[in-house]
Design a protein around this motif. Structure first.
Motif: not given
Lengths: 194, 338
Positions: B130-131, B148-151, B263-265, B282-286
């Motif tokens: 979500g971030g 949920d990304s990692r670089i 932009t968060g959308y 991808r944006y939620t733990t639900q």
């Protein structure tokens, strides 16, 4: 900022230079005049487009070419009508002269690379240093230990050849011939300078 | 042959403009020269060719300063084939020692400069579900991480390297012709010089969206013997899965839509519900789950805040009479009862 007309000219007209030059070469008996004819056609197209932008750029370009050739044949009597054949000849289907499109960026990149590869080694290196490594002309000159005028000369020649290859007005054999000629004259000059 | 003389003059003007010493008087003289259409068309033509040569930079990515790929050997630049020796330059045109010294001192300067922020394995950044996070890089480039990304970032004198270990990131690359910007996603390498693009990695493969400039995708595990790298230009979307690279050219607004997450959308247009749900997940733990297969193909559209799953589900309930059942962090969607 580039004028919209210039951008239009570049995208809609220059893109067909290869086809235009093939058309001229096929019809006009004197090859030495093709460069002049092309230039004359560009002038007419550009001036007409400044007044009102034609919708179908390619057919406008070829109509202009046809009219120019017809004018020349009638007025100048340099070539006999027989030599060129009937004026109808001028109406070769435009699409017969292999249709050309403005290429996608990928193919363009390939064409630029191919054009670049055909330059003489010196020309090629100078252009690379200026355009890819982005050294200034001054820096290029100092790295290669030549004067700036020489760098300018290489760049000026390079850009003309690239334009010819890129816009396709030279056939491969002609291009190779010219490149070889350039390399040759460059070698000669080099000997004089050294 | 008047036209040839004009062309020569046009080339001279073009190069003089490029020389770095260009005064107001030069400009005035140039403007005057440019007045006749005969001069102008010749100039436009050469200026276009000159601009085209800038594209060589894309091919130059990965070539060390002072190196010049030999004709027809573009793919043999050190970057494509690190073990290959490229020593033999065009005969008779070897750069004099001063050039090498210059390069050497430049490299040392870069190395010293890099040493400050260079960690052996690079810096690692990640975002929670979500971030999103902006990561400024030391070379002036900017990376925006999606959910949920990692670089892992490694800047060296030869290469700016970002390992996309998971998720999606958008890159705004600062120009530096001498140091290619490489994003590695699994076995794929996406190479750029001064450009904007995003790379996303998920179970379906790797997706690259280019909004500005050109990037080069190198496909495969380093065995670059025959594979030709694919060039992707602005406005294109490339999907890489298994052995294939599919490139689609899309209108600008569609490309922008793929990047709306910044932009968060999330923006959907005629998107199958299954895809929209996968996107939200991808944006939620639900977890949103589609229970009735017939719902998967329902087309939906709209702009949704990526972190507001509840609003999305509520709209589905209201707009499509879909039933949503919430249990233990799972939202099950069912088709309306007849």
């Amino acid at each position: 900022m580039q004028a919209p007309l210039d951008t239009w000219f570049e995208r809609e007209i220059l893109a067909h230079e290869g086809a235009l030059v093939r058309y001229l070469t096929r019809i006009w008996p004197n090859r030495d005049e093709v460069h002049d004819l092309r230039q004359e056609i560009y002038i007419r197209v550009y001036e007409a487009a400044a007044k009102s932008r034609p919708h179908a750029a390619k057919s406008f370009l070829f109509t202009t070419a046809r009219n120019l050739l017809a004018d020349r044949i009638r007025r100048e009597r340099i070539v006999s009508i027989e030599a060129v054949g009937d004026l109808e000849v001028l109406d070769v289907l435009i699409d017969e002269v292999s249709p050309e499109r403005w290429l996608g960026a990928r193919q363009e990149l390939k064409r630029v690379a191919q054009a670049f590869d055909r330059l003489s080694p010196k020309c090629r290196r100078v252009l690379w240093m200026r355009r890819v490594e982005q050294l200034t002309q001054k820096e290029v000159a100092s790295v290669l230990r030549v004067n700036e005028k020489t760098v300018e000369k290489h760049l000026a020649k390079g850009v003309r050849l690239i334009a010819d290859y890129l816009f396709g007005s030279k056939s491969t054999s002609e291009a190779t011939k010219t490149a070889a000629g350039e390399a040759q004259s460059e070698r000669e000059r080099g000997q004089h300078q050294d | 042959m008047d036209s040839i003389r004009i062309e020569q003059a046009a080339a001279d003007w073009l190069i003089r403009r490029d020389s770095g010493t260009w005064s107001a008087a030069d400009q005035a003289a140039f403007d005057e020269w440019l007045e006749p259409t005969a001069h102008r068309v010749a100039y436009i033509r050469l200026a276009a060719a000159w601009r085209e040569t800038q594209r060589l930079q894309a091919l130059g990515a990965g070539t060390a300063p002072g190196e010049l790929p030999r004709p027809n050997e573009w793919r043999l630049t050190p970057f494509f084939s690190p073990r290959r020796q490229i020593g033999s330059r065009a005969a008779g045109f070897r750069p004099p020692p001063v050039r090498l010294a210059l390069v050497a001192s430049l490299l040392i300067a870069i190395l010293l400069g890099s040493a400050w922020f260079l960690l052996p394995r690079g810096d690692s950044y990640h975002t929670a579900v979500g971030g999103t996070q902006g990561v400024p890089m030391a070379d002036g480039s900017k990376v925006t991480l999606n959910t949920d990304s990692r670089i892992r970032v490694q800047l060296t004198a030869r290469e700016r390297r970002v390992q996309l270990e998971q998720g999606e990131a958008f890159f705004e690359v600062a120009k530096d012709a001498t140091r290619p910007f490489v994003v590695a996603a699994g076995t794929e390498r996406v190479v750029a010089v001064g450009t904007q693009f995003s790379v996303r990695r998920d179970e379906r493969g790797v997706r690259v969206v280019v909004t500005e400039g050109t990037v080069r995708i190198e496909h495969g595990d380093g065995a670059m013997t025959e594979a030709t790298p694919a060039m992707i230009e602005a406005g294109s979307i490339a999907r890489i899965a298994g052995e294939g690279v599919l490139i689609q050219e899309k209108p600008r607004d569609e490309v922008e839509r793929y990047l709306s997450w910044r932009t968060g959308y999330l923006v959907f247009r005629e998107t199958p519900l299954a895809d929209a749900v996968a996107e939200f997940n991808r944006y939620t733990t639900q977890r949103i789950v589609i229970e009735d297969a017939q719902l998967a193909g329902v087309r939906i559209g709209g702009n949704f805040k990526s972190t507001n799953v509840d609003a999305f589900v509520r709209l589905l309930e209201e707009g499509f009479q879909i039933t949503a059942t919430r249990t233990d962090g799972v939202i099950a969607l069912r088709a309306p009862r007849q």
